[in-house]
Design a protein around this motif. Structure first.
Motif, PDB file in Angstrom:
ATOM      1  N   ARG A 166       3.309 -68.099  19.814  1.00 42.41           N
ATOM      2  CA  ARG A 166       3.014 -66.981  20.721  1.00 42.41           C
ATOM      3  C   ARG A 166       4.291 -66.405  21.320  1.00 42.41           C
ATOM      4  NH1 ARG A 166      -0.886 -70.818  22.005  1.00 42.41           N
ATOM      5  NH2 ARG A 166       0.355 -71.553  23.769  1.00 42.41           N
ATOM      6  N   HIS A 167       5.386 -67.128  21.236  1.00 39.34           N
ATOM      7  CA  HIS A 167       6.658 -66.681  21.804  1.00 39.34           C
ATOM      8  C   HIS A 167       7.262 -65.609  20.895  1.00 39.34           C
ATOM      9  CE1 HIS A 167      10.766 -66.825  23.315  1.00 39.34           C
ATOM     10  NE2 HIS A 167      10.315 -67.505  24.353  1.00 39.34           N
ATOM     11  N   ASP A 168       7.485 -64.402  21.436  1.00 32.55           N
ATOM     12  CA  ASP A 168       7.922 -63.265  20.611  1.00 32.55           C
ATOM     13  C   ASP A 168       9.257 -63.528  19.923  1.00 32.55           C
ATOM     14  OD1 ASP A 168       5.675 -61.892  21.306  1.00 32.55           O
ATOM     15  OD2 ASP A 168       6.627 -60.698  22.888  1.00 32.55           O
ATOM     16  N   ALA A 169      10.234 -64.057  20.662  1.00 31.40           N
ATOM     17  CA  ALA A 169      11.557 -64.277  20.083  1.00 31.40           C
ATOM     18  C   ALA A 169      11.493 -65.307  18.963  1.00 31.40           C
ATOM     19  CB  ALA A 169      12.539 -64.719  21.162  1.00 31.40           C
ATOM     20  N   ARG A 215       1.341 -69.900  13.982  1.00 31.00           N
ATOM     21  CA  ARG A 215       2.065 -68.707  14.427  1.00 31.00           C
ATOM     22  C   ARG A 215       2.376 -68.832  15.908  1.00 31.00           C
ATOM     23  NH1 ARG A 215       5.330 -65.319  11.991  1.00 31.00           N
ATOM     24  NH2 ARG A 215       5.139 -63.155  12.668  1.00 31.00           N
ATOM     25  N   HIS A 228       6.572 -75.481  19.137  1.00 33.14           N
ATOM     26  CA  HIS A 228       5.740 -74.551  18.371  1.00 33.14           C
ATOM     27  C   HIS A 228       5.662 -74.863  16.884  1.00 33.14           C
ATOM     28  CE1 HIS A 228       4.949 -71.524  21.547  1.00 33.14           C
ATOM     29  NE2 HIS A 228       6.107 -71.939  22.035  1.00 33.14           N
ATOM     30  N   ARG A 287       8.864 -66.034  17.118  1.00 23.97           N
ATOM     31  CA  ARG A 287       8.128 -65.432  15.996  1.00 23.97           C
ATOM     32  C   ARG A 287       9.061 -64.555  15.158  1.00 23.97           C
ATOM     33  NH1 ARG A 287       4.018 -64.094  18.835  1.00 23.97           N
ATOM     34  NH2 ARG A 287       4.559 -61.907  19.161  1.00 23.97           N
ATOM     35  N   ALA A 288       9.927 -63.802  15.810  1.00 24.31           N
ATOM     36  CA  ALA A 288      10.881 -62.956  15.089  1.00 24.31           C
ATOM     37  C   ALA A 288      11.872 -63.793  14.291  1.00 24.31           C
ATOM     38  CB  ALA A 288      11.623 -62.046  16.077  1.00 24.31           C
ATOM     39  N   ALA A 321      18.209 -64.810  19.481  1.00 22.49           N
ATOM     40  CA  ALA A 321      17.021 -64.816  20.332  1.00 22.49           C
ATOM     41  C   ALA A 321      17.356 -64.626  21.808  1.00 22.49           C
ATOM     42  CB  ALA A 321      16.270 -66.130  20.151  1.00 22.49           C
ATOM     43  N   ASP A 374      10.223 -65.114  11.094  1.00 17.92           N
ATOM     44  CA  ASP A 374      10.122 -64.037  10.101  1.00 17.92           C
ATOM     45  C   ASP A 374      11.468 -63.784   9.437  1.00 17.92           C
ATOM     46  OD1 ASP A 374       7.444 -63.725  10.665  1.00 17.92           O
ATOM     47  OD2 ASP A 374       7.744 -62.025  12.038  1.00 17.92           O
TER      48      ASP A 374
END
Length: 338
Positions: A230-233, A228, A272, A235-236, A258, A239
């Motif tokens: 750690r970078h928010d964009a 998973r 990642h 990760r979105a 992004a 998903d």
């Protein structure tokens, strides 16, 4: 008057050998994982009951009962010296955590060598690959094992090419499989090679398992085996790809979503996930296609609904990544779960 001594126990009846039967030997040993032993044996046992020509033998190096990792005790019906006096068809070697740690029960490696010398093919389940490698059978070969131990196997045996993600691997007359239940997949593949797909499919139905996951299929789903980020964009984005594989997930579209440059997005993906955006999207779409085909969807609809595009694109992807055509994959899975 002295009591007469009890009569000796009856000797077991001599085993009648069917000269046309394939002798399948499971080599049990102290600490072996129980399902590694019983799973493949059940496949061959059911195949024999349904008409397959198999003679199944459970042995230990010295013929003594063994205690498995779960504590269950297994009585064997013979030892290695007795079996190695006859031609054998298939030798199966289960796994144990101790094997991956470089600890082999007394006599195990010699037993593997003796049985392998008399057999047509040798197969391992899970960490049993360490026993094959320790016996010198895998030098210069391709193999796999439980995902937890693939790096250890590769480091300990540098001449061996380890496929870290396959369910099972064939290299000539040697077969290795991943963790535990993959031994059932491998056993079904061996039955199919011997007796044809119809019998293998009947065995899978009887055992209520899939018929059969191709060896090149991954041990884990794409999201499950991807750390998973750690970078928010990022990760979105992962998903969103998993939620709708057929959407526009081209590199420019993902970068725009992004708020990143395409070059920076590619660097993030590599850092990642270990792959490119296109590689990750392709892997997710392939898994989605596998699910749709297993549920009975046509190749045309599957290609469209997953974003793969055309039937030909779907076919090329399946052949390249799984080694089977979409129609062959659908026949295996859909027939079994009906």
């Amino acid at each position: 008057m002295p009591q007469p001594s009890p009569p000796p126990p009856p000797r077991p009846a001599s085993r009648r050998r069917d000269p046309a039967a394939r002798t399948v030997v499971m080599l049990a040993f102290e600490g072996a994982r129980l399902l590694d032993v019983t799973g493949p044996l059940e496949v061959f046992s059911v195949a024999a009951r349904l008409g397959g020509r198999y003679e199944i033998r459970l042995c230990s190096p010295d013929g003594r009962p063994v205690t498995t990792a779960s504590g269950a005790r297994l009585a064997v019906d013979t030892d290695v010296p007795e079996l190695s006096a006859h031609p054998l068809d298939t030798v199966l070697v289960p796994g144990a955590e101790e094997l991956a740690q470089g600890r082999f029960p007394p006599g195990l490696l010699d037993a593997v060598r003796a049985l392998a010398a008399r057999s047509r093919r040798v197969a391992s389940v899970c960490a049993g690959a360490f026993a094959l490698a320790g016996a010198g059978l895998l030098d210069g070969r391709r193999a796999t094992t439980h995902w937890r131990h693939t790096a250890t196997l590769a480091a300990r045996h540098p001449t061996l090419t380890v496929d870290p993600d396959a369910l099972y691997v064939r290299d000539g007359d040697l077969f290795t499989s991943a963790g535990v239940c993959a031994g059932i997949d491998l056993a079904l593949a061996l039955v199919e090679a011997d007796e044809g797909p119809d019998l293998a499919r009947e065995v899978a139905r009887d055992l209520v398992v899939f018929m059969q996951r191709p060896g090149g299929q991954s041990q884990f789903s794409v999201p499950a085996r991807t750390p998973r980020p750690r970078h928010d964009a990022l990760r979105a984005l992962l998903d969103a790809i998993a939620a709708d594989p057929a959407a526009d997930h081209s590199n420019p579209a993902l970068a725009a979503r992004a708020g990143l440059s395409a070059r920076h997005l590619t660097r993030l993906f590599r850092a990642h996930t270990g792959t490119t955006p296109a590689g990750y999207v392709e892997a997710v779409r392939l898994e989605a296609a596998q699910t749709l085909l297993a549920n009975g969807e046509t190749a045309t609809a599957t290609a469209r609904r997953t974003g793969i595009g055309t039937d030909e694109s779907l076919r090329r992807l399946f052949l390249r990544r799984l080694g089977v055509t979409p129609s062959a994959y659908r026949a295996r899975f859909h027939t079994t779960i009906r």
